[in-house]
Design a protein around this motif. Structure first.
Motif, PDB file in Angstrom:
ATOM      1  N   ALA A   1       0.844  -1.193   0.000  1.00 50.93           N
ATOM      2  CA  ALA A   1       0.000   0.000   0.000  1.00 50.93           C
ATOM      3  C   ALA A   1       0.879   1.243   0.000  1.00 50.93           C
ATOM      4  CB  ALA A   1      -0.914   0.024   1.216  1.00 50.93           C
ATOM      5  N   ALA A   2       0.420   2.262  -0.681  1.00 49.92           N
ATOM      6  CA  ALA A   2       1.056   3.587  -0.634  1.00 49.92           C
ATOM      7  C   ALA A   2      -0.042   4.553  -0.202  1.00 49.92           C
ATOM      8  CB  ALA A   2       1.619   3.976  -1.991  1.00 49.92           C
ATOM      9  N   THR A   3       0.085   5.079   1.004  1.00 45.04           N
ATOM     10  CA  THR A   3      -0.970   5.885   1.606  1.00 45.04           C
ATOM     11  C   THR A   3      -0.548   7.343   1.712  1.00 45.04           C
ATOM     12  OG1 THR A   3      -1.599   3.962   2.917  1.00 45.04           O
ATOM     13  CG2 THR A   3      -2.472   6.090   3.618  1.00 45.04           C
ATOM     14  N   LEU A   4      -1.336   8.220   1.108  1.00 44.97           N
ATOM     15  CA  LEU A   4      -1.090   9.652   1.198  1.00 44.97           C
ATOM     16  C   LEU A   4      -1.392  10.121   2.614  1.00 44.97           C
ATOM     17  CD1 LEU A   4      -0.441  12.311  -0.382  1.00 44.97           C
ATOM     18  CD2 LEU A   4      -2.904  12.534  -0.723  1.00 44.97           C
ATOM     19  N   VAL A   5      -0.432  10.801   3.242  1.00 44.23           N
ATOM     20  CA  VAL A   5      -0.591  11.277   4.608  1.00 44.23           C
ATOM     21  C   VAL A   5      -0.801  12.783   4.629  1.00 44.23           C
ATOM     22  CG1 VAL A   5       0.543  11.474   6.856  1.00 44.23           C
ATOM     23  CG2 VAL A   5       0.827   9.397   5.495  1.00 44.23           C
ATOM     24  N   PHE A   6      -0.138  13.487   3.731  1.00 38.61           N
ATOM     25  CA  PHE A   6      -0.168  14.948   3.744  1.00 38.61           C
ATOM     26  C   PHE A   6      -0.004  15.463   2.326  1.00 38.61           C
ATOM     27  CE2 PHE A   6       2.204  18.971   3.816  1.00 38.61           C
ATOM     28  CZ  PHE A   6       1.396  19.743   4.629  1.00 38.61           C
ATOM     29  N   HIS A   7      -0.728  16.549   2.006  1.00 36.66           N
ATOM     30  CA  HIS A   7      -0.575  17.221   0.711  1.00 36.66           C
ATOM     31  C   HIS A   7      -0.788  18.710   0.921  1.00 36.66           C
ATOM     32  CE1 HIS A   7      -2.294  18.593  -3.294  1.00 36.66           C
ATOM     33  NE2 HIS A   7      -1.017  18.342  -3.520  1.00 36.66           N
ATOM     34  N   HIS A   8       0.149  19.497   0.418  1.00 32.35           N
ATOM     35  CA  HIS A   8       0.061  20.949   0.507  1.00 32.35           C
ATOM     36  C   HIS A   8       0.513  21.529  -0.820  1.00 32.35           C
ATOM     37  CE1 HIS A   8       0.406  25.017   2.094  1.00 32.35           C
ATOM     38  NE2 HIS A   8       1.576  25.078   1.493  1.00 32.35           N
ATOM     39  N   PHE A   9      -0.158  22.594  -1.261  1.00 31.76           N
ATOM     40  CA  PHE A   9       0.322  23.274  -2.457  1.00 31.76           C
ATOM     41  C   PHE A   9       0.123  24.763  -2.301  1.00 31.76           C
ATOM     42  CE2 PHE A   9      -4.142  22.902  -3.363  1.00 31.76           C
ATOM     43  CZ  PHE A   9      -4.453  24.017  -4.128  1.00 31.76           C
ATOM     44  N   GLU A  10       0.942  25.489  -3.023  1.00 34.97           N
ATOM     45  CA  GLU A  10       0.832  26.944  -3.043  1.00 34.97           C
ATOM     46  C   GLU A  10       1.425  27.454  -4.340  1.00 34.97           C
ATOM     47  OE1 GLU A  10       4.472  28.503  -0.409  1.00 34.97           O
ATOM     48  OE2 GLU A  10       2.976  27.365   0.704  1.00 34.97           O
ATOM     49  N   PRO A  11       1.031  28.666  -4.717  1.00 37.33           N
ATOM     50  CA  PRO A  11       1.574  29.231  -5.954  1.00 37.33           C
ATOM     51  C   PRO A  11       3.064  29.534  -5.792  1.00 37.33           C
ATOM     52  CG  PRO A  11      -0.111  30.682  -4.995  1.00 37.33           C
ATOM     53  CD  PRO A  11       0.047  29.503  -4.098  1.00 37.33           C
ATOM     54  N   VAL A  12       3.780  29.383  -6.878  1.00 40.37           N
ATOM     55  CA  VAL A  12       5.206  29.720  -6.885  1.00 40.37           C
ATOM     56  C   VAL A  12       5.319  31.215  -7.227  1.00 40.37           C
ATOM     57  CG1 VAL A  12       7.401  29.341  -8.081  1.00 40.37           C
ATOM     58  CG2 VAL A  12       5.889  27.412  -7.574  1.00 40.37           C
ATOM     59  N   GLN A  13       6.039  31.924  -6.401  1.00 40.81           N
ATOM     60  CA  GLN A  13       6.238  33.347  -6.640  1.00 40.81           C
ATOM     61  C   GLN A  13       7.304  33.537  -7.707  1.00 40.81           C
ATOM     62  OE1 GLN A  13       4.358  35.706  -5.165  1.00 40.81           O
ATOM     63  NE2 GLN A  13       3.255  34.018  -4.179  1.00 40.81           N
ATOM     64  N   GLU A  14       6.949  34.231  -8.761  1.00 40.03           N
ATOM     65  CA  GLU A  14       7.896  34.503  -9.839  1.00 40.03           C
ATOM     66  C   GLU A  14       8.827  35.624  -9.421  1.00 40.03           C
ATOM     67  OE1 GLU A  14       8.095  32.681 -12.548  1.00 40.03           O
ATOM     68  OE2 GLU A  14       6.324  31.503 -12.054  1.00 40.03           O
ATOM     69  N   ARG A  15      10.100  35.485  -9.710  1.00 39.08           N
ATOM     70  CA  ARG A  15      11.064  36.541  -9.422  1.00 39.08           C
ATOM     71  C   ARG A  15      11.062  37.548 -10.545  1.00 39.08           C
ATOM     72  NH1 ARG A  15      16.379  34.250  -6.530  1.00 39.08           N
ATOM     73  NH2 ARG A  15      15.309  33.010  -4.969  1.00 39.08           N
ATOM     74  N   GLU A  16      11.189  38.790 -10.164  1.00 39.56           N
ATOM     75  CA  GLU A  16      11.187  39.845 -11.179  1.00 39.56           C
ATOM     76  C   GLU A  16      12.576  40.351 -11.429  1.00 39.56           C
ATOM     77  OE1 GLU A  16       8.334  42.892 -10.394  1.00 39.56           O
ATOM     78  OE2 GLU A  16       6.861  41.409  -9.801  1.00 39.56           O
TER      79      GLU A  16
END
Length: 85
Positions: A70-85
């Motif tokens: 079994a492969a069990t997902l325990v945690f998932h988080h995502f956020e936008p990547v800030q583009e460098r200017e």
């Protein structure tokens, strides 16, 4: 469309005899890292991907490895990547 960074963690339960080959296969997946558990048969794995679908693809690939119970997902988080200017 803005870029995202997805961080996920899973626990991968496996047959003890297959642990070495499973760890090697997971380690070769793009964005996958093993953080321990080889001695217990329960690998602690993190995934870093660009999309949610890549998370699902990596988990499916892990679940299909010989000896994985079994492969069990325990945690998932995502956020936008800030583009460098």
């Amino acid at each position: 469309m803005s870029r995202e960074c997805h961080i996920s963690s899973l626990v991968v339960h496996s047959l003890p005899d297959c642990m070495s080959s499973i760890a090697q296969s997971i380690g070769s997946l793009d964005g996958a890292e093993i953080h321990g558990g080889q001695d217990t048969g329960k690998l602690i794995v993190t995934l870093e991907t660009d999309t949610e679908s890549q998370v699902v693809e990596r988990i499916n690939a892990i679940q299909l490895l010989d000896g994985v119970l079994a492969a069990t997902l325990v945690f998932h988080h995502f956020e936008p990547v800030q583009e460098r200017e």
